[in-house]
Design a protein around this motif. Structure first.
Motif: not given
Length: 216
Positions: A151-167, A185-193
């Protein structure tokens, strides 16, 4: 040119990992079914492809590979284009971040999430074993901590490695797809990003096509 061959079953998370990258590339491939009940995964022919008697195995002409992440990386390199550059190997820092989050997926994320998939889906449905609630609860606690980092990482970038979809992002698909079919599966609801990131992955045409063959 003959299509590449993937040996296994689409419902297997590790086989699906390889198929994700083939579908993303629009590659021509043949999925060769391996019958576990008939123990085809332990046959001499399959052991020649994968000496550990597991799936997937992969063949591209004279190239024969096993281990799903290694196969997926081969596919990403083979079918790389300017539009589909999932490894970002032309940029040292971007490639390093792809590697970092690929390692996180393999050793931290999946280590927390996959036991839930096994206990809630695979063991009961395929082996008739009851769910071990203690394993599930311990894994959920680990997963919450991992998702806080995501959640913290995705608050800074759209995707994990940066602002681009990656492997790295696409490697998360198979086990997360099955996790969403568990009671947790509903656990992800607690992490909006994290939820938005996952929905972005699921919206991809290749992912939607593959999902239809994996529905538990």
């Amino acid at each position: 040119m003959a299509p590449v061959k993937v040996f296994g079953q689409a419902m297997s998370p590790n086989v699906a990992r390889v198929l994700v990258f083939l579908e993303e590339a629009g590659a021509d491939y043949e999925l060769v079914d391996i019958d576990f009940q008939a123990k085809e995964h332990k046959s001499p022919d399959h052991l020649a492809r994968n000496p550990f008697g597991q799936i997937p195995a992969f063949q591209d002409g004279h190239v024969v590979l096993f281990e799903s992440r290694a196969i997926a990386k081969y596919v990403a390199r083979k079918y790389k284009t300017d539009e589909a550059d999932l490894l970002r190997e032309g940029d040292l820092s971007e490639a390093a971040m792809v590697d970092v989050w690929t390692e996180v997926e393999a050793h931290t994320y999946s280590a927390a999430l996959s036991p839930i998939v096994y206990e809630c889906l695979i063991f009961p449905l395929m082996h008739g074993k009851p769910t071990d609630d203690k394993v599930v609860d311990e894994s959920l606690e680990k997963l919450r901590k991992v998702l806080e980092v995501y959640e913290a990482r995705l608050s800074k970038h759209r995707y994990l490695a940066g602002d681009f979809l990656s492997f790295a992002d696409l490697n998360h698909f198979p086990y997360t797809f099955y996790f969403m079919a568990t009671p947790h599966g509903a656990l992800f609801e607690s992490y909006p990003r994290v939820k938005a990131w996952w929905e972005s992955i699921m919206s991809r045409p290749a992912i939607q096509k593959l999902s239809a063959t994996m529905t538990p």
